[in-house]
Design a protein around this motif. Structure first.
Motif, PDB file in Angstrom:
ATOM      1  N   SER A 115      13.410 -30.572 -10.925  1.00 40.29           N
ATOM      2  CA  SER A 115      12.234 -29.713 -10.912  1.00 40.29           C
ATOM      3  C   SER A 115      11.020 -30.582 -10.621  1.00 40.29           C
ATOM      4  N   GLU A 116       9.825 -29.995 -10.566  1.00 42.44           N
ATOM      5  CA  GLU A 116       8.628 -30.798 -10.320  1.00 42.44           C
ATOM      6  C   GLU A 116       8.234 -31.610 -11.545  1.00 42.44           C
ATOM      7  N   THR A 119      14.201 -34.446 -14.043  1.00 41.60           N
ATOM      8  CA  THR A 119      15.516 -34.454 -13.392  1.00 41.60           C
ATOM      9  C   THR A 119      16.593 -34.364 -14.459  1.00 41.60           C
ATOM     10  N   SER A 176       9.711 -20.314 -11.022  1.00 40.15           N
ATOM     11  CA  SER A 176       9.586 -21.645 -10.440  1.00 40.15           C
ATOM     12  C   SER A 176      10.817 -21.952  -9.591  1.00 40.15           C
ATOM     13  N   THR A 177      10.806 -23.120  -8.950  1.00 38.77           N
ATOM     14  CA  THR A 177      11.943 -23.517  -8.121  1.00 38.77           C
ATOM     15  C   THR A 177      12.510 -24.849  -8.592  1.00 38.77           C
ATOM     16  N   ILE A 178      13.795 -25.042  -8.326  1.00 33.75           N
ATOM     17  CA  ILE A 178      14.473 -26.311  -8.602  1.00 33.75           C
ATOM     18  C   ILE A 178      15.267 -26.703  -7.357  1.00 33.75           C
ATOM     19  N   LEU A 179      15.606 -27.978  -7.279  1.00 31.23           N
ATOM     20  CA  LEU A 179      16.455 -28.469  -6.201  1.00 31.23           C
ATOM     21  C   LEU A 179      17.820 -28.817  -6.767  1.00 31.23           C
ATOM     22  N   GLY A 182      19.248 -31.127  -3.355  1.00 33.62           N
ATOM     23  CA  GLY A 182      18.321 -30.956  -2.244  1.00 33.62           C
ATOM     24  C   GLY A 182      18.142 -29.539  -1.760  1.00 33.62           C
ATOM     25  N   VAL A 183      18.946 -28.575  -2.248  1.00 33.26           N
ATOM     26  CA  VAL A 183      18.824 -27.174  -1.849  1.00 33.26           C
ATOM     27  C   VAL A 183      17.899 -26.469  -2.839  1.00 33.26           C
ATOM     28  N   ARG A 184      16.877 -25.765  -2.338  1.00 33.15           N
ATOM     29  CA  ARG A 184      15.866 -25.154  -3.196  1.00 33.15           C
ATOM     30  C   ARG A 184      16.357 -23.791  -3.725  1.00 33.15           C
ATOM     31  N   GLU A 186      15.391 -20.545  -6.581  1.00 26.93           N
ATOM     32  CA  GLU A 186      14.380 -19.918  -7.438  1.00 26.93           C
ATOM     33  C   GLU A 186      15.005 -19.598  -8.802  1.00 26.93           C
TER      34      GLU A 186
END
Length: 415
Positions: A115-116, A119, A176-179, A182-184, A186
């Motif tokens: 996340s921003e 990890t 929010s979004t997470i990877l 590497g794939v985003r 929601e």
């Protein structure tokens, strides 16, 4: 009525005159009741704790795993492994009429979640939306996956409670979004905490639609793109779980070319069968622990009978004098019977109250996983009361009858 009160008053005066002996006698009965209730309560604590722990998975769950087919039955050499496939799931869903809910599961533990803010590593699970009807997955925030998410392979995810705390410490996550590698994705929902501590692996998972998982994160080392990790099933009813699992075995054996009678070729876990097996173990434990408690209670009752016989022997002249003054056999018998019954029931009531107090005190303390604090089971309390009634009658009736049959002249002559 007046005579009854007189007899009861005489009983209390006699017990008070021998305070130490009465206390020790009552202690034996109270200890027996406490032992009986707490020992059975201990077994029930194990039973309810195990049931509660299984319920964190879900109700009546069956896990179907990939297996290995022996080349020769009962031989473990040259076993042929097989993976479960999406076709197995489709056939089970269509043909296993005794299964109410079924979901394929794709599971990987090597996917990095970012996340921003942080990890984290955890399990990423691809499932059908019906999965939350099979497994226990209480929603905390947002929503669960739906059929549209799976059909359109949307990049959406539901976070386990601890995974959300790891990726979004002290911050909201829904929307929010997470990877994931590497794939985003929601975040559309967050689950409530499952279990009493943070060790439950469900809290560390990320749930995504099965189609999305199959597209972006298929199984490693799989033989075909349709291979899956395992299948979760739920029977139509608890009573039909054995017939339901038999239907599944037939389908899997047919699809993977082996005899469904070969039980060694299947790897599965039926929580219904596990609960039944564990229940039999706990029934035996309750019987054993209850037997130990009954022995302790019986020893206390024998102690009361012995003390009452001693009391009759010590009060022989008193009994002779009472009979010489006109006391009937019934009055003599009533006095000694009430004395033994009062000792038994009063001390049993004290034991019952102490057992309830201990259970209440222990219930306020944190319990280890898989175990609940001992509790007073109504059936065991009824057993204790019934045993006390029998013990009270025995403890009072036999010595009372012996006292009532004494001859006045012989009793007065007794030194």
């Amino acid at each position: 009525m007046r005579t009854a009160f007189d007899i009861f008053g005489q009983v209390l005066r006699t017990l008070w005159a021998h305070k130490l002996r009465s206390f020790l006698t009552m202690f034996g009965i109270a200890y027996g009741v406490i032992s009986l209730l707490m020992l059975i309560g201990l077994g029930e604590g194990f039973r309810s704790g195990n049931r509660r722990q299984l319920e964190t998975l879900g109700k009546d769950i069956m896990f179907i795993f990939p297996g290995r087919v022996p080349a020769v039955e009962s031989q473990h050499m040259g076993m042929r492994p097989y993976f479960l496939t999406y076709k197995d799931y489709e056939d089970i869903q269509r043909e296993a009429t005794l299964m109410r809910n079924t979901s394929p599961v794709l599971q990987r533990g090597d996917i990095r979640a970012v996340s921003e803010f942080a990890t984290s590593n955890g399990q990423v699970i691809g499932i059908k939306p019906i999965f939350n009807q099979i497994r226990f997955l209480p929603m905390g925030q947002g929503r669960w996956l739906n059929d549209g998410d799976d059909d359109e392979r949307r990049l959406v995810a539901v976070l386990g409670y601890q995974m959300q705390r790891n990726l979004f410490p002290g911050r909201p996550s829904v929307g929010s979004t997470i990877l994931l590698n590497g794939v985003r994705f929601e975040v559309i929902g967050v689950l409530d905490s499952i279990g009493r501590d943070e060790n439950n692996s469900t809290n560390f998972r990320v749930y995504v639609p099965f189609g999305t998982m199959q597209q972006f994160f298929p199984l490693k080392n799989a033989l075909t793109p349709d291979d899956i990790s395992f299948i979760n099933c739920q029977p139509v009813s608890r009573d039909q779980h054995a017939a339901a699992i038999d239907q599944v075995h037939r389908i899997i054996a047919r699809n993977h070319n082996f005899d469904y009678h070969n039980e060694e070729a299947f790897e599965d876990w039926d929580t219904v069968k596990s609960q039944e097996t564990i229940g039999k173990i706990f029934d035996a434990m309750d019987a054993f622990l209850g037997g130990v408690g009954m022995v302790t209670l019986s020893l206390g009752a024998i102690g009361i009978i012995n003390i009452m016989l001693v009391s009759v022997s010590e009060r022989t002249k008193e009994i002779g004098l009472m009979k010489a003054l006109g006391a009937t056999n019934r009055r003599i018998m009533s006095q000694f019977f009430l004395e033994g019954a009062f000792l038994t029931l009063f001390s049993g009531g004290i034991g019952l109250a102490i057992a309830c107090a201990i259970s209440a005190a222990l219930s306020s303390l944190p319990a280890p996983p898989g175990f609940d604090p001992p509790r007073v089971v109504p059936a065991s309390a009824a057993l204790a009361v019934g045993s006390l009634a029998v013990a009270g009658i025995a403890a009072g009736l036999y010595p009372a009858r012996k006292a009532a049959l004494l001859q006045p002249v012989e009793a007065l002559r007794k030194e």
